[in-house]
Scaffold this active site. Structure first.
Site, mmCIF file in Angstrom:
data_model
loop_
_atom_site.group_PDB
_atom_site.id
_atom_site.type_symbol
_atom_site.label_atom_id
_atom_site.label_comp_id
_atom_site.label_asym_id
_atom_site.label_seq_id
_atom_site.Cartn_x
_atom_site.Cartn_y
_atom_site.Cartn_z
ATOM 1 N N ASP A 377 0.991 -1.239 0.021
ATOM 2 C CA ASP A 377 -0.034 0.093 -0.053
ATOM 3 C C ASP A 377 0.859 1.264 -0.111
ATOM 4 O O ASP A 377 2.074 1.115 0.309
ATOM 5 C CB ASP A 377 -1.050 0.003 1.060
ATOM 6 C CG ASP A 377 -1.642 1.431 1.177
ATOM 7 O OD1 ASP A 377 -2.459 1.603 0.309
ATOM 8 O OD2 ASP A 377 -1.920 1.797 2.399
ATOM 9 N N ASP A 568 -1.690 -0.783 5.980
ATOM 10 C CA ASP A 568 -1.591 -0.365 7.437
ATOM 11 C C ASP A 568 -3.349 -0.247 7.665
ATOM 12 O O ASP A 568 -3.388 0.126 8.763
ATOM 13 C CB ASP A 568 -1.122 0.906 7.799
ATOM 14 C CG ASP A 568 -1.414 1.972 6.970
ATOM 15 O OD1 ASP A 568 -1.678 1.851 5.658
ATOM 16 O OD2 ASP A 568 -1.831 3.154 7.707
ATOM 17 N N ASP A 572 -7.261 -2.526 3.982
ATOM 18 C CA ASP A 572 -6.393 -3.451 3.589
ATOM 19 C C ASP A 572 -6.542 -4.864 4.191
ATOM 20 O O ASP A 572 -5.836 -5.716 3.782
ATOM 21 C CB ASP A 572 -4.853 -2.807 3.825
ATOM 22 C CG ASP A 572 -4.330 -1.716 3.386
ATOM 23 O OD1 ASP A 572 -4.913 -1.499 2.065
ATOM 24 O OD2 ASP A 572 -3.744 -1.032 3.900
#
Length: 674
Positions: A377, A568, A572
């Protein structure tokens, strides 16, 4: 540490403290904790020695071996230099028996206990048969020596396991039992487990924080080594989150408790590390199953070596072939495998936790060793997730009203971008009436502020509601929060994030070991491209919803690639669960992502991704070195023993010597720098 037992509906105790879990086993029938001495060999344990030496010092542990070794040396001296003296006959036999008892009795007892529990073919039985058999044919020195060196090997195993557990016990020491609580400006000492959310803790310099909370003092500096593995001081400002285990370094500070004692970040870390030691890697499970099959086969082969030659050998001598069979038994003891391999994985987990990385099971060490693609990410993983508003553009509305209304709406969000807008408003958002707030995953927020319908999010949100906006926004390499008021475009906030200092080094290190890097982000493609170009990431996709991230990872998995995903945010969690190894950034990470993840990086440093992979590779390398060493040496000496070319002394080296070498190799990982 304060502890309250839990009970089921029938009043049966269900759990024990983390300290008890680390040093004890759980009884499968009662659910309660029992010491190793009470429960050493369950079906799941395979091979589980009593390495909990209690309060014994190293000298106390070695005392029986020292006594046996001294008596053995004296006996060998008399045998070689004074054979015709008083040291003969029953005196000689009694002396060797006395030398045997300090190291032999515990093993005889273990063998008896194993047989009583239905585990007949254990290594203890192998040692007992071999040594008692050696005594029966008059090989007294070899009989004592085999048991002596076996006992020394067991002690070294105990010391190695204790060393491997030191990181976990160090973590346990980070959480104080009591804390100072302010009640009407009066400081009182209170058990940490009894402190409730909302109470105020006073923390003096050098003291450890007992619970997670929010800093009430203007600023403070903390040592966060217990949580992150990094001793670098971490400065906190008023209102920022501070966590249990942090050590106050300068002035007296006050902290408002925000999380219950059992739910603190440190409590979760302790449980993760403890549970990790119980989850076995496939290699470890295979070796344990192999040992259960291998040991009885060895016993029957030894019987065959002793008995069958009488059918084929003309000058068959029972004593000679019995000696060969006993040598065979000593050589074939599976200690080196069933101890050093779990110890290798335990060492890997310990080395990782010392570096601020939590593996939730040894199986994930194996997985990380074989990772081919790391998918990441952007926000909070490669970038700091600390946004600053760089520019505000208002269209057909005053900038003051735009900032006030949008900041008011963002108070209902936990996204870092929303936090940046609130900070930029500097309190102007207070007093506004906010209702009907809806968070649209991957898009932004919708709600009513002072009666006006506000849309605040990315360009996908505008497209979703068919609201036209300034097209130039699409090409800006910054994060843009586009605003619509009452279904009409009203401007945007230009927000910049900062790339983490070690992100570039992390990507370069991954590329050096031929690991492909991919970045997936909900941010617009222009921003994603700018970050990917600066970091030299192989592939980058922007404008993704959570379900789009899942699709991208599924595409990679369809190519039979081993994938690690690092994220995080709560969005996700699905893709973290899908990847072969899900990695959560534990500092900024949401609880949902941390719970779902297989590996947690506590200090949010991207370089720790490479460190985790490196630890996995080193652990697997050491495990297979031990397997190769044990099988090679044992195979050679087994053949020599069966052919009568190896004595008990070579057998001792093949068993205990190889076990010690494998143990020393396994603990090596704990000294490595990563």
């Amino acid at each position: 540490m304060a502890h309250q037992h839990k009970y089921d509906a029938n009043g049966k105790q269900l759990c024990c403290t983390l300290e008890e879990k680390i040093n004890m086993k759980t009884d499968k029938d009662s659910g309660c904790c029992t010491t190793h001495k009470e429960h050493k060999h369950s079906d799941d344990d395979g091979h589980d020695h009593d390495h909990s030496s209690g309060d014994q010092t190293t000298l106390q542990m070695f005392t029986p071996a020292i006594i046996s070794f001294s008596l053995l040396l004296i006996a060998i001296g008399f045998d070689n230099y004074f054979p015709q003296t008083w040291f003969s006959g029953w005196v000689r036999i009694a002396w060797y028996i006395v030398a045997y008892v300090p190291v032999g009795f515990p093993v005889l007892k273990e063998a008896f206990e194993s047989i009583r529990k239905g585990e007949i073919f254990s290594e203890f039985l192998l040692m007992c048969i071999a040594t008692i058999g050696a005594f029966s044919i008059g090989q007294f020195p070899e009989g004592v020596a085999v048991m002596l060196f076996y006992a020394i090997g067991e002690i070294f195993q105990t010391l190695a396991v204790q060393r491997a557990k030191s990181n976990i016990k160090l973590l346990l020491d980070q959480r104080p039992d009591e804390a100072t609580v302010l009640k009407e400006n009066i400081a009182i000492s209170k058990k940490a487990s009894e402190i409730t959310v909302g109470e105020i803790i006073q923390l003096k310099p050098g003291e450890k924080l007992a619970l997670d909370g929010k800093l009430l003092s203007y600023n403070a500096t903390f040592n966060t080594a217990a949580l992150t593995g990094e001793s670098k001081p971490d400065s906190k400002l008023k209102g920022e989150t501070v966590l249990a285990g942090m050590i106050n370094l300068n002035t007296v500070v006050q902290v408002e408790v925000t999380t219950a004692y059992t739910d603190s970040k440190l409590s979760k870390i302790l449980e993760m590390v403890q549970e990790a030691t119980a989850k076995k890697a496939p290699t470890e499970l295979f070796i344990r199953k192999f040992a259960k099959i291998y040991t009885p086969i060895v016993v029957f082969l030894a019987i065959a070596i002793c008995v069958l030659p009488m059918l084929f050998v003309d000058n068959y001598v029972f004593r000679d072939w019995l000696y060969r069979a006993l040598v065979f038994l000593v050589i074939s003891c599976p200690c080196a495998l069933v101890i050093s391999i779990p110890l290798g994985y335990f060492g890997g987990i310990g080395a990782a936790s010392k570096n601020g990385i939590l593996f939730k099971g040894s199986s994930f060490l194996d997985i990380m060793a074989s990772i081919q693609v790391v998918v990441m990410d952007k926000t909070g993983t490669l970038t700091k997730g600390v946004f600053k508003v760089q520019k505000v553009v208002a269209v057909d509305v005053s900038e003051a009203d735009l900032v006030k209304w949008v900041a008011s709406l963002e108070t209902k969000s936990t996204h870092p971008v929303g936090t940046a807008i609130i900070e930029h408003a500097k309190g102007k958002e207070k007093g506004a009436t906010v209702t009907d707030v809806e968070e649209i995953a991957g898009h932004g927020l919708k709600g009513k502020v002072d009666g006006n319908e506000i849309l605040a999010g990315n360009v996908k949100l505008m497209k979703k509601y068919n609201i036209s906006y300034d097209a130039e926004i699409d090409n800006t390499p910054f994060t843009i929060i586009v605003i619509a008021i009452n279904q009409k475009y009203a401007g945007y906030f230009l927000i910049a994030d900062e790339i983490k200092e070690d992100a570039k080094q992390a990507i370069e290190s991954l590329h050096k070991v031929n690991i492909k890097t991919v970045m997936l982000s909900g941010d617009k493609q222009a921003v994603v491209n700018a970050v990917a170009e600066e970091l030299s990431i192989d592939l980058a996709h922007g404008d993704l919803l959570p379900e789009n991230k899942v699709e991208k990872v599924q595409e990679l998995k369809s190519q039979n690639l081993k994938i690690a995903f690092v994220g995080d945010g709560v969005n996700d969690a699905p893709v973290v669960a899908l990847a072969d190894a899900g990695i959560a950034m534990g500092g900024l990470g949401s609880d949902a992502t941390i719970e779902t993840a297989d590996i947690v990086i506590q200090n949010d440093q991207p370089y720790k991704i490479f460190t985790a992979i490196n630890i996995g590779k080193k652990t697997k390398q050491i495990v297979w070195q031990n397997i190769g060493l044990a099988f090679t040496v044992k195979a050679i000496v087994l053949v020599l023993g069966a052919g009568g070319l190896a004595t008990m002394w070579e057998a001792v080296f093949a068993d205990v010597g190889v076990a010690l070498l494998a143990i020393l190799n396994a603990v090596r990982i704990q000294r490595m720098k990563f």
